[in-house]
Design a protein around this motif. Structure first.
Motif, PDB file in Angstrom:
ATOM      1  N   ALA A 143       0.814  -1.221   0.000  1.00 12.31           N
ATOM      2  CA  ALA A 143       0.000   0.000   0.000  1.00 12.31           C
ATOM      3  C   ALA A 143       0.846   1.269   0.000  1.00 12.31           C
ATOM      4  O   ALA A 143       0.370   2.328  -0.395  1.00 12.31           O
ATOM      5  CB  ALA A 143      -0.959   0.011   1.190  1.00 12.31           C
ATOM      6  N   HIS A 144       2.094   1.177   0.429  1.00 11.62           N
ATOM      7  CA  HIS A 144       2.946   2.378   0.457  1.00 11.62           C
ATOM      8  C   HIS A 144       3.373   2.805  -0.948  1.00 11.62           C
ATOM      9  O   HIS A 144       3.766   3.956  -1.160  1.00 11.62           O
ATOM     10  CB  HIS A 144       4.170   2.139   1.338  1.00 11.62           C
ATOM     11  N   VAL A 145       3.280   1.874  -1.926  1.00 18.25           N
ATOM     12  CA  VAL A 145       3.696   2.216  -3.291  1.00 18.25           C
ATOM     13  C   VAL A 145       2.581   2.020  -4.311  1.00 18.25           C
ATOM     14  O   VAL A 145       2.760   2.329  -5.491  1.00 18.25           O
ATOM     15  CB  VAL A 145       4.928   1.400  -3.734  1.00 18.25           C
ATOM     16  N   SER A 146       1.434   1.505  -3.871  1.00 20.13           N
ATOM     17  CA  SER A 146       0.333   1.276  -4.806  1.00 20.13           C
ATOM     18  C   SER A 146      -1.007   1.464  -4.108  1.00 20.13           C
ATOM     19  O   SER A 146      -1.230   0.934  -3.013  1.00 20.13           O
ATOM     20  CB  SER A 146       0.401  -0.147  -5.389  1.00 20.13           C
ATOM     21  N   TYR A 147      -1.890   2.194  -4.760  1.00 22.03           N
ATOM     22  CA  TYR A 147      -3.250   2.379  -4.255  1.00 22.03           C
ATOM     23  C   TYR A 147      -4.061   1.090  -4.341  1.00 22.03           C
ATOM     24  O   TYR A 147      -5.065   0.915  -3.656  1.00 22.03           O
ATOM     25  CB  TYR A 147      -3.973   3.461  -5.071  1.00 22.03           C
ATOM     26  N   LEU A 148      -3.650   0.157  -5.208  1.00 20.58           N
ATOM     27  CA  LEU A 148      -4.503  -0.959  -5.596  1.00 20.58           C
ATOM     28  C   LEU A 148      -4.940  -1.870  -4.446  1.00 20.58           C
ATOM     29  O   LEU A 148      -6.121  -2.245  -4.384  1.00 20.58           O
ATOM     30  CB  LEU A 148      -3.824  -1.770  -6.696  1.00 20.58           C
ATOM     31  N   PRO A 149      -4.047  -2.265  -3.532  1.00 21.37           N
ATOM     32  CA  PRO A 149      -4.510  -3.153  -2.452  1.00 21.37           C
ATOM     33  C   PRO A 149      -5.637  -2.540  -1.626  1.00 21.37           C
ATOM     34  O   PRO A 149      -6.637  -3.220  -1.351  1.00 21.37           O
ATOM     35  CB  PRO A 149      -3.249  -3.363  -1.604  1.00 21.37           C
ATOM     36  N   GLU A 150      -5.498  -1.283  -1.246  1.00 16.59           N
ATOM     37  CA  GLU A 150      -6.555  -0.639  -0.472  1.00 16.59           C
ATOM     38  C   GLU A 150      -7.786  -0.361  -1.333  1.00 16.59           C
ATOM     39  O   GLU A 150      -8.925  -0.470  -0.859  1.00 16.59           O
ATOM     40  CB  GLU A 150      -6.043   0.653   0.162  1.00 16.59           C
ATOM     41  N   PHE A 151      -7.586  -0.010  -2.573  1.00 17.68           N
ATOM     42  CA  PHE A 151      -8.707   0.278  -3.466  1.00 17.68           C
ATOM     43  C   PHE A 151      -9.580  -0.960  -3.647  1.00 17.68           C
ATOM     44  O   PHE A 151     -10.810  -0.894  -3.555  1.00 17.68           O
ATOM     45  CB  PHE A 151      -8.196   0.769  -4.814  1.00 17.68           C
ATOM     46  N   LEU A 152      -8.951  -2.110  -3.880  1.00 16.28           N
ATOM     47  CA  LEU A 152      -9.721  -3.324  -4.084  1.00 16.28           C
ATOM     48  C   LEU A 152     -10.303  -3.848  -2.773  1.00 16.28           C
ATOM     49  O   LEU A 152     -11.435  -4.348  -2.758  1.00 16.28           O
ATOM     50  CB  LEU A 152      -8.860  -4.391  -4.768  1.00 16.28           C
ATOM     51  N   ARG A 153      -9.555  -3.727  -1.668  1.00 19.85           N
ATOM     52  CA  ARG A 153     -10.114  -4.156  -0.393  1.00 19.85           C
ATOM     53  C   ARG A 153     -11.317  -3.296  -0.022  1.00 19.85           C
ATOM     54  O   ARG A 153     -12.348  -3.800   0.425  1.00 19.85           O
ATOM     55  CB  ARG A 153      -9.061  -4.097   0.711  1.00 19.85           C
ATOM     56  N   GLY A 154     -11.207  -1.993  -0.242  1.00 21.31           N
ATOM     57  CA  GLY A 154     -12.335  -1.109   0.024  1.00 21.31           C
ATOM     58  C   GLY A 154     -13.515  -1.405  -0.874  1.00 21.31           C
ATOM     59  O   GLY A 154     -14.672  -1.379  -0.442  1.00 21.31           O
ATOM     60  N   SER A 155     -13.236  -1.713  -2.148  1.00 20.05           N
ATOM     61  CA  SER A 155     -14.318  -2.000  -3.100  1.00 20.05           C
ATOM     62  C   SER A 155     -15.034  -3.292  -2.743  1.00 20.05           C
ATOM     63  O   SER A 155     -16.275  -3.368  -2.819  1.00 20.05           O
ATOM     64  CB  SER A 155     -13.743  -2.093  -4.520  1.00 20.05           C
ATOM     65  N   VAL A 156     -14.258  -4.318  -2.368  1.00 17.74           N
ATOM     66  CA  VAL A 156     -14.881  -5.573  -1.937  1.00 17.74           C
ATOM     67  C   VAL A 156     -15.702  -5.331  -0.677  1.00 17.74           C
ATOM     68  O   VAL A 156     -16.848  -5.771  -0.556  1.00 17.74           O
ATOM     69  CB  VAL A 156     -13.813  -6.665  -1.691  1.00 17.74           C
ATOM     70  N   SER A 157     -15.135  -4.584   0.250  1.00 17.14           N
ATOM     71  CA  SER A 157     -15.780  -4.344   1.539  1.00 17.14           C
ATOM     72  C   SER A 157     -17.112  -3.625   1.389  1.00 17.14           C
ATOM     73  O   SER A 157     -18.101  -3.989   2.034  1.00 17.14           O
ATOM     74  CB  SER A 157     -14.849  -3.529   2.440  1.00 17.14           C
ATOM     75  N   GLU A 158     -17.170  -2.606   0.531  1.00 12.72           N
ATOM     76  CA  GLU A 158     -18.393  -1.811   0.425  1.00 12.72           C
ATOM     77  C   GLU A 158     -19.538  -2.570  -0.225  1.00 12.72           C
ATOM     78  O   GLU A 158     -20.693  -2.164  -0.119  1.00 12.72           O
ATOM     79  CB  GLU A 158     -18.117  -0.508  -0.340  1.00 12.72           C
ATOM     80  N   ASN A 159     -19.219  -3.686  -0.880  1.00 12.51           N
ATOM     81  CA  ASN A 159     -20.270  -4.474  -1.540  1.00 12.51           C
ATOM     82  C   ASN A 159     -20.642  -5.740  -0.782  1.00 12.51           C
ATOM     83  O   ASN A 159     -21.431  -6.549  -1.275  1.00 12.51           O
ATOM     84  CB  ASN A 159     -19.819  -4.839  -2.957  1.00 12.51           C
ATOM     85  N   LEU A 160     -20.109  -5.922   0.418  1.00 11.88           N
ATOM     86  CA  LEU A 160     -20.424  -7.107   1.201  1.00 11.88           C
ATOM     87  C   LEU A 160     -21.832  -7.032   1.784  1.00 11.88           C
ATOM     88  O   LEU A 160     -22.315  -5.949   2.121  1.00 11.88           O
ATOM     89  CB  LEU A 160     -19.424  -7.249   2.358  1.00 11.88           C
ATOM     90  N   PRO A 161     -22.497  -8.169   1.923  1.00 16.51           N
ATOM     91  CA  PRO A 161     -23.798  -8.177   2.616  1.00 16.51           C
ATOM     92  C   PRO A 161     -23.622  -7.840   4.093  1.00 16.51           C
ATOM     93  O   PRO A 161     -22.509  -7.915   4.630  1.00 16.51           O
ATOM     94  CB  PRO A 161     -24.290  -9.614   2.415  1.00 16.51           C
ATOM     95  N   TYR A 170     -13.591  -1.633   6.350  1.00 18.66           N
ATOM     96  CA  TYR A 170     -12.450  -1.375   5.475  1.00 18.66           C
ATOM     97  C   TYR A 170     -12.774  -0.346   4.401  1.00 18.66           C
ATOM     98  O   TYR A 170     -11.885   0.376   3.932  1.00 18.66           O
ATOM     99  CB  TYR A 170     -11.991  -2.668   4.802  1.00 18.66           C
ATOM    100  N   ALA A 171     -14.030  -0.285   3.980  1.00 17.77           N
ATOM    101  CA  ALA A 171     -14.397   0.651   2.917  1.00 17.77           C
ATOM    102  C   ALA A 171     -14.070   2.085   3.318  1.00 17.77           C
ATOM    103  O   ALA A 171     -13.447   2.830   2.557  1.00 17.77           O
ATOM    104  CB  ALA A 171     -15.876   0.505   2.573  1.00 17.77           C
ATOM    105  N   LYS A 172     -14.495   2.473   4.523  1.00 21.12           N
ATOM    106  CA  LYS A 172     -14.211   3.835   4.973  1.00 21.12           C
ATOM    107  C   LYS A 172     -12.721   4.049   5.173  1.00 21.12           C
ATOM    108  O   LYS A 172     -12.160   5.065   4.774  1.00 21.12           O
ATOM    109  CB  LYS A 172     -14.966   4.117   6.269  1.00 21.12           C
ATOM    110  N   ARG A 173     -12.077   3.093   5.806  1.00 17.45           N
ATOM    111  CA  ARG A 173     -10.656   3.230   6.120  1.00 17.45           C
ATOM    112  C   ARG A 173      -9.790   3.300   4.861  1.00 17.45           C
ATOM    113  O   ARG A 173      -8.894   4.137   4.761  1.00 17.45           O
ATOM    114  CB  ARG A 173     -10.207   2.045   6.981  1.00 17.45           C
ATOM    115  N   ASP A 174     -10.062   2.419   3.906  1.00 17.67           N
ATOM    116  CA  ASP A 174      -9.172   2.305   2.751  1.00 17.67           C
ATOM    117  C   ASP A 174      -9.278   3.489   1.804  1.00 17.67           C
ATOM    118  O   ASP A 174      -8.266   4.004   1.317  1.00 17.67           O
ATOM    119  CB  ASP A 174      -9.453   1.003   2.005  1.00 17.67           C
TER     120      ASP A 174
END
Length: 244
Positions: A143-161, A170-174
């Motif tokens: 995460a220190h060199v790429s937005y992608l890990p947090e971006f995808l974790r946040g995206s998965v998180s916001e769509n969870l039931p 994680y959505a808010k945090r990421d």
């Protein structure tokens, strides 16, 4: 589905190294237009058949992830299995000793997200938990060199039931973390990703307490996406809702 750690470790990765790889992958990442996505998938498959390089294999794994995410709702059968194919392709790369360190943030992140899509498609909820373990590992390493890990974790998180409430935070945090890094260094993420990110933060903060900041971020999401290829449409819809 093996979940063992990859042998290509993170060693003093720089933002510049990761950005150089991102330029070669960007056209197969976050492809939401279904017509473009179908054409891009055919093109990427053809490229891999003609030149089965490491880069083209990663591109194929990513475009299959996008197909699973954005085309599966069009047909329950035609696009079934693309999440599994994405996970397996990216797992091969993840575990290969020859995989370069600079491509690992993309491989690790999309591999983890693909596993969550497999879990959703097969209704094997344990795989969603496994995907978060992989996502957490990717965030810790890259995460220190790429937005992608947090971006995808946040995206998965916001769509969870709702019953995955322990992971929805994680959505808010990421997304907030990505914004913080971007505002410290605009090279951290591109305009497309930031348009999505500003919208996503605002979507997670719709209460009156955050209204002023949310509207500011929605304006930013709109400004960063003049051609409606990222978060602009969603941002305009949410802005209209919040300013009724």
């Amino acid at each position: 589905m093996a979940l063992t750690p990859g042998t290509a470790a993170q060693h003093n990765l720089s933002l510049a190294e990761v950005k150089a790889v991102e330029l070669q992958l960007d056209d197969v990442m976050e492809v939401m237009d279904t017509i473009l996505l179908k054409a891009k998938m055919q093109e990427t498959e053809r490229q891999f058949e003609e030149q089965p390089t490491l880069l083209n294999k990663v591109r194929l794994g990513i475009i299959y992830h996008e197909a699973a995410l954005n085309l599966s709702f069009l047909s329950r059968t035609a696009y079934k299995g693309y999440a599994k194919r994405s996970f397996e392709i990216l797992s091969d790369v993840f575990d290969a000793p020859s995989t370069t360190k600079a491509i690992m943030p993309f491989v690790a992140s999309y591999r983890a997200s693909a596993l969550s899509l497999v879990g959703a498609e097969t209704k094997k909820l344990g795989l969603v938990g496994d995907s978060f373990r992989l996502l957490n590992d990717a965030v810790e390493k890259y995460a220190h060199v790429s937005y992608l890990p947090e971006f995808l974790r946040g995206s998965v998180s916001e769509n969870l039931p709702w019953f995955f409430f322990s992971k929805r935070h994680y959505a808010k945090r990421d997304f907030e973390s990505i914004i913080s890094k971007y505002e410290s260094n605009s090279a951290y993420a591109n305009k497309k990703i930031m348009s999505f990110t500003y919208w996503a933060w605002s979507n997670q903060h719709q209460s009156k307490k955050y209204r002023k900041q949310a509207l500011a971020y929605l304006d930013a999401a709109i400004a960063l996406d003049p051609a409606y290829k990222a978060g602009r449409q969603r941002a305009e819809q949410l802005k209209a809702k919040l300013t009724k």
